[in-house]
Write a protein that holds these residues in place. Sequence first.
Motif, PDB file in Angstrom:
ATOM      1  N   UNK A 139     -20.117  97.948 -15.800  1.00  0.00           N
ATOM      2  CA  UNK A 139     -20.844  98.047 -17.065  1.00  0.00           C
ATOM      3  C   UNK A 139     -20.004  97.594 -18.248  1.00  0.00           C
ATOM      4  N   UNK A 140     -18.677  97.723 -18.143  1.00  0.00           N
ATOM      5  CA  UNK A 140     -17.807  97.409 -19.270  1.00  0.00           C
ATOM      6  C   UNK A 140     -17.530  95.914 -19.406  1.00  0.00           C
ATOM      7  N   UNK A 141     -17.418  95.200 -18.292  1.00  0.00           N
ATOM      8  CA  UNK A 141     -17.015  93.793 -18.346  1.00  0.00           C
ATOM      9  C   UNK A 141     -17.897  92.962 -19.282  1.00  0.00           C
ATOM     10  N   UNK A 142     -19.240  93.026 -19.195  1.00  0.00           N
ATOM     11  CA  UNK A 142     -20.044  92.199 -20.097  1.00  0.00           C
ATOM     12  C   UNK A 142     -19.859  92.543 -21.566  1.00  0.00           C
ATOM     13  N   UNK A 143     -19.366  93.739 -21.841  1.00  0.00           N
ATOM     14  CA  UNK A 143     -19.167  94.142 -23.229  1.00  0.00           C
ATOM     15  C   UNK A 143     -17.780  93.780 -23.738  1.00  0.00           C
ATOM     16  N   UNK A 144     -16.960  93.193 -22.887  1.00  0.00           N
ATOM     17  CA  UNK A 144     -15.635  92.744 -23.295  1.00  0.00           C
ATOM     18  C   UNK A 144     -15.617  91.274 -23.698  1.00  0.00           C
TER      19      UNK A 144
ATOM     20  N   UNK B 194     -15.400 100.532 -30.764  1.00  0.00           N
ATOM     21  CA  UNK B 194     -16.681 100.203 -31.348  1.00  0.00           C
ATOM     22  C   UNK B 194     -16.925  98.724 -31.547  1.00  0.00           C
ATOM     23  N   UNK B 195     -16.164  97.854 -30.871  1.00  0.00           N
ATOM     24  CA  UNK B 195     -16.293  96.413 -31.109  1.00  0.00           C
ATOM     25  C   UNK B 195     -16.535  95.712 -29.781  1.00  0.00           C
ATOM     26  N   UNK B 196     -17.786  95.513 -29.423  1.00  0.00           N
ATOM     27  CA  UNK B 196     -18.106  94.776 -28.213  1.00  0.00           C
ATOM     28  C   UNK B 196     -17.782  93.289 -28.373  1.00  0.00           C
ATOM     29  N   UNK B 197     -17.586  92.643 -27.232  1.00  0.00           N
ATOM     30  CA  UNK B 197     -17.437  91.186 -27.160  1.00  0.00           C
ATOM     31  C   UNK B 197     -16.257  90.680 -27.985  1.00  0.00           C
ATOM     32  N   UNK B 198     -15.171  91.428 -27.997  1.00  0.00           N
ATOM     33  CA  UNK B 198     -13.967  90.995 -28.699  1.00  0.00           C
ATOM     34  C   UNK B 198     -12.880  90.746 -27.653  1.00  0.00           C
ATOM     35  N   UNK B 199     -12.825  89.532 -27.118  1.00  0.00           N
ATOM     36  CA  UNK B 199     -11.840  89.199 -26.092  1.00  0.00           C
ATOM     37  C   UNK B 199     -10.456  89.145 -26.723  1.00  0.00           C
ATOM     38  N   UNK B 200      -9.496  89.761 -26.066  1.00  0.00           N
ATOM     39  CA  UNK B 200      -8.118  89.729 -26.542  1.00  0.00           C
ATOM     40  C   UNK B 200      -7.216  90.066 -25.375  1.00  0.00           C
TER      41      UNK B 200
ATOM     42  N   UNK C  73     -11.621 104.174 -19.164  1.00  0.00           N
ATOM     43  CA  UNK C  73     -11.261 102.868 -18.619  1.00  0.00           C
ATOM     44  C   UNK C  73     -10.520 102.045 -19.661  1.00  0.00           C
ATOM     45  N   UNK C  74      -9.476 101.336 -19.214  1.00  0.00           N
ATOM     46  CA  UNK C  74      -8.751 100.396 -20.051  1.00  0.00           C
ATOM     47  C   UNK C  74      -8.797  99.035 -19.362  1.00  0.00           C
ATOM     48  N   UNK C  75      -9.459  98.065 -19.996  1.00  0.00           N
ATOM     49  CA  UNK C  75      -9.580  96.720 -19.446  1.00  0.00           C
ATOM     50  C   UNK C  75      -8.715  95.762 -20.260  1.00  0.00           C
TER      51      UNK C  75
END
Length: 282
Positions: A160-165, A110-116, A198-200
């Motif tokens: 679709x997932x990449x921009x939300x990471x 539930x946490x978009x845009x949280x790069x780690x 998916x696991x990114x």
Amino acid sequence: MGEHTSNAARDPALPPVLWVVGPDFAASRSHPTTVTVERLLSGRTTAARVRPGFGISPQQWQDLATSIAHSPRAALLHLEGAPEAGVDAARVLKHDPRNVLITDPLRADGRDHQTSTGTMAFDAGLAVPDGTEMILDHTIGQRHVPGMLIIEAMIQLVTAAVPRCLPADGADDWIGVMHGCSFSFSHFTFPITARLHAALRVTGGASTHRVPMTAEVTLCQAHRETAVGLFALNAFSSARISEIERSQEAGALDRAAGVEGATPCPGPARQPTTASERTASP
């Protein structure tokens, strides 16, 4: 719509499950639990729980509910669930909604845009509309879902997932560009409910406009894995993608003009050897 499991084997009192599919899946109708709308409305004389398979739109499902409610079979046929609705076509880089193959991906934490460097998990339904070109142009029948459609659905989920990471970069959007992939298929996938997981991961060496990543996408149906896709990619800002494309296009055209008649690519592609080459490679 979540994955369903028939309880008929455990509870004989429950009516059997029927899956309604669109006309593109003609061959799948050979199984007695997979029917078209026409067959369901004309031939069913016993009770059944009815669920939407592939090729059934939300409007068709609503129309079916109306038809059943006004038919002599209203007491026999019980509709369960709803068809999967595809995500907006632009989010998976498509123009035609008929070629959109996934639902809106859900971020597991539930946490978009949280790069780690940890795993960023997403979940989506496989949504196969009637009229998608990957079904219409498949020559061996439609009893199962073609592998190329599954591969495309996995790519759409990663897209679709990449921009939300990744954090928003001003006016730019992040775009995932693959530079490696592999796929394995352990079972056929049939035109009933299936889900993609998916696991990114960010793999290090990130810069302002480029983030190296990996992705693993698993397709599951009826409580077992049917296919797995592994991806190596770079997430680029849209500005950086344009720069790379222009540079590589100019180089390709210059080389083509200067080596007419030469045999192209005489051996395996050489891996980038300098830092600048590695950065520019998509």
